[in-house]
Design a protein around this motif. Structure first.
Motif, short mmCIF file in Angstrom:
data_model
loop_
_atom_site.label_atom_id
_atom_site.label_comp_id
_atom_site.label_asym_id
_atom_site.label_seq_id
_atom_site.Cartn_x
_atom_site.Cartn_y
_atom_site.Cartn_z
N GLY A 135 27.61 57.45 36.20
CA GLY A 135 27.74 56.63 35.21
C GLY A 135 28.03 55.25 35.39
O GLY A 135 28.52 54.89 36.39
N ASN A 136 27.91 54.31 34.43
CA ASN A 136 28.18 52.92 34.57
C ASN A 136 27.69 52.31 35.74
O ASN A 136 28.10 51.48 36.56
CB ASN A 136 29.55 52.58 34.42
N VAL A 137 26.35 52.54 35.90
CA VAL A 137 25.65 51.88 37.12
C VAL A 137 25.26 50.46 37.06
O VAL A 137 25.88 49.67 37.82
CB VAL A 137 24.23 52.58 37.32
N GLU A 138 24.71 49.84 35.84
CA GLU A 138 24.41 48.83 35.59
C GLU A 138 25.93 47.77 35.32
O GLU A 138 25.84 46.89 36.20
CB GLU A 138 23.71 48.44 34.43
N GLU A 139 26.74 48.41 34.98
CA GLU A 139 28.36 47.84 34.96
C GLU A 139 28.73 47.30 36.29
O GLU A 139 29.12 46.49 36.48
CB GLU A 139 29.18 48.72 34.03
N ALA A 140 28.69 48.42 37.32
CA ALA A 140 29.20 48.32 38.63
C ALA A 140 28.40 46.80 39.43
O ALA A 140 29.15 46.03 39.83
CB ALA A 140 28.84 49.34 39.59
N TYR A 141 27.01 46.97 39.12
CA TYR A 141 26.40 45.84 39.60
C TYR A 141 26.89 44.46 39.09
O TYR A 141 26.90 43.56 40.04
CB TYR A 141 24.89 46.20 39.58
N GLN A 142 26.80 44.62 37.79
CA GLN A 142 27.18 43.30 37.13
C GLN A 142 28.79 42.89 37.55
O GLN A 142 28.95 41.61 37.83
CB GLN A 142 27.24 43.62 35.66
N GLU A 143 29.52 43.73 37.69
CA GLU A 143 30.86 43.62 38.18
C GLU A 143 30.98 42.77 39.53
O GLU A 143 31.65 41.92 39.73
CB GLU A 143 31.84 44.86 38.14
N ILE A 144 30.14 43.39 40.59
CA ILE A 144 30.03 42.77 41.61
C ILE A 144 29.49 41.47 41.49
O ILE A 144 30.01 40.37 42.23
CB ILE A 144 29.15 43.69 42.82
N LEU A 145 28.45 41.14 40.74
CA LEU A 145 28.00 39.83 40.74
C LEU A 145 29.11 38.88 40.24
O LEU A 145 29.14 37.82 40.69
CB LEU A 145 26.80 39.77 39.50
N ARG A 146 29.79 39.41 39.04
CA ARG A 146 30.88 38.64 38.58
C ARG A 146 31.67 38.16 39.53
O ARG A 146 32.29 36.93 39.67
CB ARG A 146 31.48 39.23 37.31
N ARG A 147 32.16 39.12 40.45
CA ARG A 147 33.19 38.73 41.30
C ARG A 147 32.67 37.76 42.58
O ARG A 147 33.39 37.02 42.96
CB ARG A 147 33.80 39.97 42.14
N LEU A 148 31.29 37.93 42.69
CA LEU A 148 30.70 37.17 43.66
C LEU A 148 30.58 35.71 43.35
O LEU A 148 30.78 34.60 44.08
CB LEU A 148 29.43 37.66 44.23
N THR A 149 30.11 35.38 41.78
CA THR A 149 29.73 34.12 41.48
C THR A 149 30.52 33.70 40.17
O THR A 149 30.41 32.67 39.59
CB THR A 149 28.41 34.16 40.95
N GLY A 150 31.53 34.54 39.72
CA GLY A 150 31.92 34.31 38.49
C GLY A 150 31.24 34.33 37.20
O GLY A 150 31.75 34.21 36.24
N LYS A 151 30.04 34.65 37.54
CA LYS A 151 29.25 35.11 36.18
C LYS A 151 28.99 36.52 35.69
O LYS A 151 29.00 37.45 36.56
CB LYS A 151 27.79 34.21 36.35
#
Ligand code: TMP
Length: 236
Positions: free
Chosen positions: A220-236
């Motif tokens: 579960g929460n697959v999309e959220e995990a990808y978004q969380e990694i992007l957020r940590r990488l780019t702040g977005k």
């Protein structure tokens, strides 16, 4: 730069020719597969995230002296890359036991190794990407001894750079898969992608999986995990 005909469509990306014979365009898809294509699905927005993350990682690695195929991001999902012929080896580095390593050797996930490991798989879907050693790869003429030495050195260097970087993002780099390519003059450079599809990334505090294992294992929460990694990488 003009995008010309499609050369190839893989499980996660398409590759196009361009009007420059030395450059290709890769186009990242939202399609996700696991277990050699047996499990199929879609991860909404994955193509965009994997494109941005790969380019982010390739630029960081270039700065640290690792040559990559990255040239320029064209759009949310498209990037210009150097034309290479892919060495048909999946190069896997592990810092911590997980996945096929834990299964093969009958150990728990999460054992921190004293030093990183490296292994190769023969990139061949019909055979299910079997594990292969240096001598078998040379016997099959997949790469020369010198190329394999270069690939190993580069892969461990990538690990050092990425491990230190993810540490600053409160993420543990468990393991990852790299692919290398050969330019026309025979130079080996890092190619393919570096994304949550190709890395195991665990939150340092909670151990939460922030990668494709959420899809592979139906967590579960697959999309959220990808978004969380992007957020940590780019702040977005
Ligand atoms: P494994 O434990 O299943 O062998 O996976 C090791 C790493 O390689 C993990 O980070 C996921 C990545 N990987 C790919 O990028 N592509 C693949 O086809 C497989 C099987 C693993």
């Amino acid at each position: 730069m003009t995008k010309l005909e499609q050369l190839y469509e893989g499980k996660a990306k398409k590759v196009f020719k361009t009007d420059d014979e030395n450059l290709y365009i890769v186009d990242y898809k939202d399609d996700a597969t696991a277990f050699n294509g047996e499990k199929k699905g879609t991860i909404a927005g994955k193509g965009v995230i994997n494109n941005i993350m790969s380019n982010h990682m390739f630029q960081l690695l270039e700065k640290q002296g690792v040559p990559t195929h990255f040239v320029e991001q064209l759009s949310e999902r498209e990037t210009v890359v150097k034309k290479v012929s892919i060495v048909p080896l999946e190069v896997i580095i592990r810092n911590i036991s997980a996945g096929s390593f834990a299964k093969r050797y009958g150990v728990n996930e999460g054992i921190v190794f004293d030093q990183p490991t490296i292994e190769f798989s023969y990139k061949n879907d019909d055979l299910g990407d079997p594990l292969i050693n240096d001598y078998h790869a040379m016997a099959l003429k997949l790469a020369t001894a010198e190329e394999i030495e270069t690939i190993k050195k580069m892969a461990f260097k990538v690990n050092e750079v990425m491990k230190a970087y993810f540490d600053t993002l409160n993420v543990t780099l468990v393991d990852f898969k790299l692919e290398f390519g050969k330019t026309d003059d025979g130079t080996i450079i890092l190619a393919d992608e570096i994304s949550p599809d190709t890395c195991r990334l665990w939150d340092k505090d909670t151990g939460e999986k922030l990668d494709k294992d959420r899809f592979r294992r139906d967590l579960g929460n697959v999309e959220e995990a990808y978004q969380e990694i992007l957020r940590r990488l780019t702040g977005k």
